[in-house]
Scaffold this active site. Structure first.
Site, short mmCIF file in Angstrom:
data_model
loop_
_atom_site.label_atom_id
_atom_site.label_comp_id
_atom_site.label_asym_id
_atom_site.label_seq_id
_atom_site.Cartn_x
_atom_site.Cartn_y
_atom_site.Cartn_z
N LYS A 1 -16.67 -1.31 2.86
CA LYS A 1 -16.35 0.31 2.94
C LYS A 1 -16.92 0.80 2.20
CE LYS A 1 -13.61 3.29 3.71
NZ LYS A 1 -13.67 4.45 2.71
N ASN A 2 -15.95 0.50 1.19
CA ASN A 2 -16.02 1.46 -0.38
C ASN A 2 -16.95 0.51 -1.49
OD1 ASN A 2 -14.07 2.55 0.36
ND2 ASN A 2 -12.87 2.50 -0.47
N ARG B 1 -7.21 16.15 -3.56
CA ARG B 1 -8.65 15.25 -3.55
C ARG B 1 -9.51 15.99 -4.60
NH1 ARG B 1 -9.66 11.05 0.41
NH2 ARG B 1 -9.88 9.80 -1.88
N ASP C 1 -4.79 0.95 -1.14
CA ASP C 1 -5.46 1.13 0.12
C ASP C 1 -4.49 0.33 1.16
OD1 ASP C 1 -6.92 2.36 -0.17
OD2 ASP C 1 -8.70 2.07 -0.80
N1 EPU Z 1 -8.38 12.14 -9.04
C1 EPU Z 1 -8.44 13.55 -10.00
N2 EPU Z 1 -9.37 13.62 -10.13
C2 EPU Z 1 -10.72 13.67 -9.74
C3 EPU Z 1 -11.22 12.32 -9.31
C4 EPU Z 1 -9.77 11.91 -8.93
O1 EPU Z 1 -7.22 14.36 -10.18
O2 EPU Z 1 -12.21 14.39 -10.33
C5 EPU Z 1 -7.12 11.34 -8.46
C6 EPU Z 1 -6.53 12.12 -7.17
O3 EPU Z 1 -6.49 12.94 -6.76
C7 EPU Z 1 -6.52 10.41 -7.62
C8 EPU Z 1 -6.06 9.45 -8.57
O4 EPU Z 1 -6.96 10.29 -9.38
O5 EPU Z 1 -4.57 10.93 -7.21
C9 EPU Z 1 -7.36 8.33 -8.15
O6 EPU Z 1 -7.99 8.68 -7.41
P1 EPU Z 1 -9.58 8.23 -6.59
O7 EPU Z 1 -10.38 9.33 -7.70
O8 EPU Z 1 -9.40 6.63 -7.64
O9 EPU Z 1 -9.72 7.70 -5.97
P2 EPU Z 1 -10.63 8.15 -4.74
O10 EPU Z 1 -12.21 6.91 -5.91
O11 EPU Z 1 -11.20 9.20 -4.36
C10 EPU Z 1 -11.59 5.52 -4.27
C11 EPU Z 1 -11.45 4.93 -2.41
C12 EPU Z 1 -10.38 5.05 -1.69
C13 EPU Z 1 -9.10 4.14 -2.57
C14 EPU Z 1 -9.41 5.41 -4.02
C15 EPU Z 1 -7.87 4.37 -5.27
C16 EPU Z 1 -13.67 5.05 -1.92
C17 EPU Z 1 -14.81 6.50 -1.03
N3 EPU Z 1 -12.60 5.51 -1.96
O12 EPU Z 1 -11.23 6.97 -3.92
O13 EPU Z 1 -10.03 4.60 -0.27
O14 EPU Z 1 -7.35 4.64 -2.42
O15 EPU Z 1 -10.41 4.69 -4.66
O16 EPU Z 1 -8.46 2.76 -4.99
O17 EPU Z 1 -14.16 4.32 -2.58
C18 EPU Z 1 -9.75 4.20 1.97
O18 EPU Z 1 -10.54 2.90 1.98
O19 EPU Z 1 -9.02 4.20 2.59
C19 EPU Z 1 -9.35 4.93 0.72
C20 EPU Z 1 -9.24 6.76 0.81
#
Ligand code: EPU
Length: 449
Positions: free
Chosen positions: A51-52, A152, A337
């Site tokens: 998915k990701n 988020r 995840d």
């Molecule tokens: N964060 C910030 N500011 C930002 C971005 C992130 O504070 O601008 C924080 C988030 O709140 C969190 C941490 O950084 O506490 C890490 O979040 P990250 O940005 O890495 O997560 P994401 O990119 O939103 C992706 C996956 C998630 C997966 C996470 C961690 C996608 C679409 N989503 O999310 O996948 O859990 O990385 O590996 O790629 C899932 O597939 O079920 C899922 C939630």
């Protein structure tokens, strides 16, 4: 028509696009999973495309006016929703679910305005910001939605854009970004973020000069995205390490891309096999992406073997596995995840396990639902839970809070005595394709009602 009115019209028009790729069938809010637990599980299951990774390759289609053909695209709600967003923006999109092939031609996309209602349904919509800024020098986005895992924010994205010379205006209903040209910069990310890494990496491919991104995420989907972009003209080095250097180019081409195997599905099925004490062979996967899970299985004494593209978990027998302390971490650490499915497995293990969720602040609250089934889990604070096992689980009526906790409830339902019903399953179907058919093929009694 002013900008707001145009966006409202785009939202209304998007209704017909939803029916085109038919994501509506995946958002049937009345549907439930009905599971009869304690049936013998076993056999072979194949893993879908990640998915990701698929979502980011779909976003990358905006970097070039040429057509992209993506294979091994899983038939899941998030993919369909992202395709709907592109279509609502003017892209020509086709998706053959049987062949798992998506074709996207974004030559008709003329601006960076995104349809607000659709954007609110999916976190990965934020990743479109990078390619849109790179190609059009502007983007307007409502706050992206997705799983409720705590706050988020997108502040790391926006700070990165500012460093690339973008003017960012944060308004109540949307964020507007504009730049005459993106200019390469050195950007240190204050927190490791998967989607911020991917977004800024894509934005920088078409910037003037060099960009260096430091303290970035290393998840396997990131080098896979960089490899695709490099095949079509980008100059990205270091993807998969904490520092990525991107030398901007004037334009990018597009072409064929195969999505990598979903490491979270692979891990989920391996945990399911261990939790149900079954023998399951998982095929078309990449076990090398799950080193942290295998290290825990070793400590828990879960028997498994793996080759280059398969894993066999041989967990038959009644003796509970050993409790183990675990901590989620950015890749190559234990994936957040997989935390919820792992908690279900730990509820069946002998002893006390401490689970430390370090990535998201709201990703442990589902444990109440497992306790209602008979688990003995104490939430110490939003980031830590103590799991005492083994416990007998009993079927209950539950609601899925997000993709991964929802799948954890499916696994709990397979272990539990009696009938489990899970509502809000569109949350599960956002991330896992054909759950019912695939689990039935392993002998599970599960139906969609
Ligand atoms: N964060 C910030 N500011 C930002 C971005 C992130 O504070 O601008 C924080 C988030 O709140 C969190 C941490 O950084 O506490 C890490 O979040 P990250 O940005 O890495 O997560 P994401 O990119 O939103 C992706 C996956 C998630 C997966 C996470 C961690 C996608 C679409 N989503 O999310 O996948 O859990 O990385 O590996 O790629 C899932 O597939 O079920 C899922 C939630």
């Amino acid at each position: 028509m002013n900008r707001v009115a145009r966006l409202m019209v785009a939202d209304l028009l998007s209704i017909r696009y939803i029916s085109y790729t038919d994501s509506s069938c995946l958002f049937d809010s009345m549907a439930q999973f009905r599971i009869i637990g304690q049936q013998p599980i076993g056999g072979t299951i194949t893993v879908e495309g990640a998915k990701n990774h698929a979502l980011k390759i779909i976003a990358a289609s905006l970097l070039s006016p040429e057509e992209i053909v993506i294979s091994r695209v899983p038939d899941i709600g998030d993919v369909r929703l992202l395709l709907d967003i592109l279509q609502a923006m003017g892209a020509r999109v086709s998706y053959d679910a049987a062949q798992e092939v998506a074709r996207i031609d974004t030559s008709n996309v003329k601006s960076g305005e995104m349809p607000a209602e659709l954007v609110r349904g999916i976190r990965a919509s934020a990743v479109l910001m990078g390619p849109l800024l790179a190609r059009f020098g502007e983007v307007t986005i409502a706050h992206p939605g997705g799983c409720l895992l705590g706050r988020r924010p997108i502040d790391i994205f926006l700070d990165g854009f500012r460093a690339l010379g973008v003017t960012v205006k944060e308004e109540a209903d949307a964020t507007r970004c504009t730049a005459a040209r993106l200019k390469g910069a050195r950007i240190f990310m204050p927190q490791v973020s998967v989607t911020a890494t991917e977004t800024l990496m894509m934005a920088a491919t078409l910037a003037d000069g060099a960009t260096v991104l430091e303290n970035v995420a290393c998840e396997p989907e990131i080098p896979a995205l960089a490899a695709y972009l490099n095949r079509h003209g980008a100059k990205i080095r270091g993807a998969g390490t904490p520092t990525i250097r991107i030398d901007g180019v004037r334009k990018l081409g597009a072409g064929k891309c195969v999505v990598i195997p979903d490491r979270i599905e692979t891990g989920t099925f391996a945990i399911l096999a261990a939790a149900t004490h079954s023998a399951v062979r998982i095929e078309q996967c990449e076990p090398a992406h799950l080193g942290a899970l295998w290290a825990l299985f070793d400590r828990m004494e879960v028997p498994y073997t793996h080759g280059k593209d398969w894993v066999a978990v041989q967990a038959r027998g009644k003796k509970p596995f050993q409790a183990v302390n675990m901590k989620t971490h950015e890749y190559p650490g234990f994936a957040t995840d997989l935390q919820a499915p792992m908690v279900v497995l730990l509820s069946q293990c002998h002893g006390l396990s401490l689970v430390h969720e370090t990535i998201f602040e709201g990703r442990l609250f589902y444990v109440d639902k497992l306790n209602r089934m008979g688990a003995n889990i104490t939430l110490c604070d939003p980031h830590r839970a103590l799991v005492q096992g083994p416990t007998e689980l009993h079927g209950k009526n539950l609601e899925s809070p997000d993709i991964r906790a929802g799948m954890a409830m499916v696994i709990a339902g397979l272990i539990a005595e009696g009938e489990t019903r899970i509502e809000n399953i569109q949350q599960i179907e956002r991330g896992y394709a054909n759950v019912v058919e695939r689990l039935q093929s392993l002998g599970a009694i599960i139906e969609r009602v």
